[in-house]
Design a protein around this motif. Structure first.
Motif, short mmCIF file in Angstrom:
data_model
loop_
_atom_site.label_atom_id
_atom_site.label_comp_id
_atom_site.label_asym_id
_atom_site.label_seq_id
_atom_site.Cartn_x
_atom_site.Cartn_y
_atom_site.Cartn_z
N THR A 1 0.82 -1.22 0.00
CA THR A 1 0.00 0.00 0.00
C THR A 1 0.85 1.27 0.00
O THR A 1 0.36 2.33 -0.39
N ALA A 2 2.09 1.17 0.46
CA ALA A 2 2.96 2.35 0.49
C ALA A 2 3.64 2.60 -0.86
O ALA A 2 4.30 3.63 -1.02
N LEU A 3 3.45 1.71 -1.81
CA LEU A 3 4.11 1.83 -3.11
C LEU A 3 3.24 2.67 -4.05
O LEU A 3 2.83 2.22 -5.13
N TYR A 4 2.95 3.89 -3.65
CA TYR A 4 2.04 4.74 -4.41
C TYR A 4 2.66 5.26 -5.70
O TYR A 4 1.95 5.74 -6.58
N VAL A 5 3.99 5.17 -5.83
CA VAL A 5 4.65 5.70 -7.02
C VAL A 5 4.21 4.96 -8.28
O VAL A 5 4.12 5.56 -9.36
N VAL A 6 3.92 3.67 -8.17
CA VAL A 6 3.50 2.88 -9.34
C VAL A 6 2.02 2.52 -9.24
O VAL A 6 1.58 1.52 -9.83
N TYR A 7 1.26 3.32 -8.52
CA TYR A 7 -0.18 3.10 -8.37
C TYR A 7 -0.91 3.94 -9.40
O TYR A 7 -0.94 5.17 -9.30
N PRO A 8 -1.49 3.33 -10.44
CA PRO A 8 -2.09 4.12 -11.53
C PRO A 8 -3.17 5.09 -11.09
O PRO A 8 -3.30 6.17 -11.66
N LYS A 9 -3.94 4.73 -10.07
CA LYS A 9 -4.98 5.65 -9.60
C LYS A 9 -4.38 6.89 -8.96
O LYS A 9 -4.96 7.98 -9.05
N ALA A 10 -3.23 6.72 -8.31
CA ALA A 10 -2.56 7.87 -7.69
C ALA A 10 -1.99 8.82 -8.72
O ALA A 10 -1.74 9.99 -8.42
N TRP A 11 -1.76 8.32 -9.94
CA TRP A 11 -1.29 9.22 -11.00
C TRP A 11 -2.37 10.20 -11.40
O TRP A 11 -2.06 11.34 -11.78
N LEU A 12 -3.62 9.77 -11.36
CA LEU A 12 -4.72 10.63 -11.79
C LEU A 12 -5.17 11.57 -10.69
O LEU A 12 -5.58 12.71 -10.96
N ASN A 13 -5.14 11.10 -9.44
CA ASN A 13 -5.57 11.92 -8.31
C ASN A 13 -4.50 11.87 -7.22
O ASN A 13 -4.65 11.17 -6.22
N PRO A 14 -3.39 12.57 -7.41
CA PRO A 14 -2.30 12.52 -6.42
C PRO A 14 -2.73 13.14 -5.09
O PRO A 14 -3.40 14.17 -5.06
N GLY A 15 -2.32 12.46 -4.02
CA GLY A 15 -2.64 12.96 -2.69
C GLY A 15 -1.49 13.70 -2.06
O GLY A 15 -0.51 14.07 -2.72
N GLU A 16 -1.56 13.87 -0.74
CA GLU A 16 -0.54 14.62 -0.03
C GLU A 16 0.77 13.86 0.09
O GLU A 16 1.78 14.45 0.48
N GLU A 17 0.74 12.55 -0.19
CA GLU A 17 1.98 11.78 -0.07
C GLU A 17 3.01 12.16 -1.13
O GLU A 17 4.20 11.90 -0.98
N TRP A 18 2.56 12.79 -2.20
CA TRP A 18 3.49 13.25 -3.24
C TRP A 18 4.10 14.57 -2.80
O TRP A 18 3.40 15.59 -2.71
N THR A 19 5.39 14.57 -2.53
CA THR A 19 6.05 15.76 -2.00
C THR A 19 6.09 16.90 -3.02
O THR A 19 6.15 18.06 -2.65
N MET A 20 6.07 16.56 -4.29
CA MET A 20 6.13 17.58 -5.33
C MET A 20 4.75 17.91 -5.91
O MET A 20 4.65 18.55 -6.94
N GLY A 21 3.71 17.45 -5.24
CA GLY A 21 2.37 17.71 -5.74
C GLY A 21 2.12 16.98 -7.06
O GLY A 21 2.51 15.83 -7.23
N ARG A 22 1.50 17.68 -8.01
CA ARG A 22 1.19 17.06 -9.30
C ARG A 22 2.43 16.84 -10.16
O ARG A 22 2.39 16.05 -11.10
N TRP A 23 3.51 17.52 -9.86
CA TRP A 23 4.74 17.30 -10.61
C TRP A 23 5.34 15.93 -10.32
O TRP A 23 6.04 15.37 -11.17
#
Length: 254
Positions: free
Chosen positions: A204-226
């Motif tokens: 569950t912590a492997l959000y970098v390769v989670y396709p749904k997280a690519w479309l709706n990135p959450g706060e776990e992405w330190t660079m936001g949408r970038w």
């Protein structure tokens, strides 16, 4: 080379499958929110101001788009390389252009048709929603800031475009490696859901390769949408290199 790339892109976006895919995405967004549409027409009170935009954004958060994305984005152009090989067109065309131009043209056609078809479907749905629901909406509240739904949708289009382009290119690369037209349509769908299952059930912590997280990135992405944008761009480059290697191997056999 420039003419080759332009020709491939034009061929990919001028096909009937490209436009049918865009229409299909719009239909899916409305069908996934059929209950909201029914409630809107049954309501005796005016709808809230900006309902048409809120309707589309809520439809984007549903699973309908994520289910259809890897399938629809591959339809316009992902099988074009295998078609060129099996029809004999590649043997005639490759000697009229450079190998690099042909590879870049095919990759560009996949990226543009795969991403743009999804984006056009979203804006088509937004336009229909505005035409249908705006006359049913009430006046804006002067004490409430005017919602900017179109701007929010525009911000989402970048990641959606990159994601659709990547899955289309991935399908063409796999079909080139396995010499199968059907793999071009099946590979993106299968790999897409393999990644979802792995990320949702096991890592569950492997959000970098989670396709749904690519479309709706959450706060776990330190660079936001970038963050997801850079991840998808890296995957696009790696996939394009793999496609180039597959094409060169095939061309050497001609």
């Amino acid at each position: 080379m420039r003419h080759t790339i332009y020709s491939s892109v034009r061929q990919s976006v001028c096909s009937a499958r490209f436009w049918l895919g865009a229409v299909f995405i719009a239909l899916v967004l409305f069908l996934s929110s059929a209950d909201a549409v029914t409630e809107a027409f049954r309501s005796e009170e005016p709808l809230a101001y900006g309902y048409h935009g809120d309707f589309i954004l809520k439809a984007l958060d549903a699973d309908a788009l994520t289910i259809c994305l890897p399938i629809v984005c591959a339809l316009p152009y992902a099988a074009s390389f295998v078609d060129d090989v099996k029809t004999g067109f590649l043997k005639l065309y490759i000697h009229r252009t450079s190998h690099r131009g042909y590879i870049l043209g095919k990759a560009a056609g996949c990226l543009v048709s795969g991403g743009l078809g999804i984006v056009l479907g979203l804006w088509l749905a937004y336009g229909v929603s505005a035409a249908v629901f705006t006359p049913m909406e009430g006046p804006p509240d002067p004490n409430v800031p005017t919602p900017e739904y179109a701007v929010t949708l525009l911000r989402n289009c970048g990641l959606i475009f990159l994601s659709g382009g990547f899955w289309s290119l991935f399908g063409m690369t796999m079909s080139a490696l396995m010499a199968s037209k059907y793999i071009a349509y099946a590979a993106p769908f299968i790999f897409y859901y393999v990644l979802i299952i792995i990320c949702e059930r096991y890592f569950t912590a492997l959000y970098v390769v989670y396709p749904k997280a690519w479309l709706n990135p959450g706060e776990e992405w330190t660079m936001g949408r970038w963050g997801p944008a850079l991840v998808i761009l890296e995957l696009i480059v790696c996939t394009a290199l793999g496609f180039g290697a597959a094409v060169r191997k095939r061309v050497r056999g001609l």
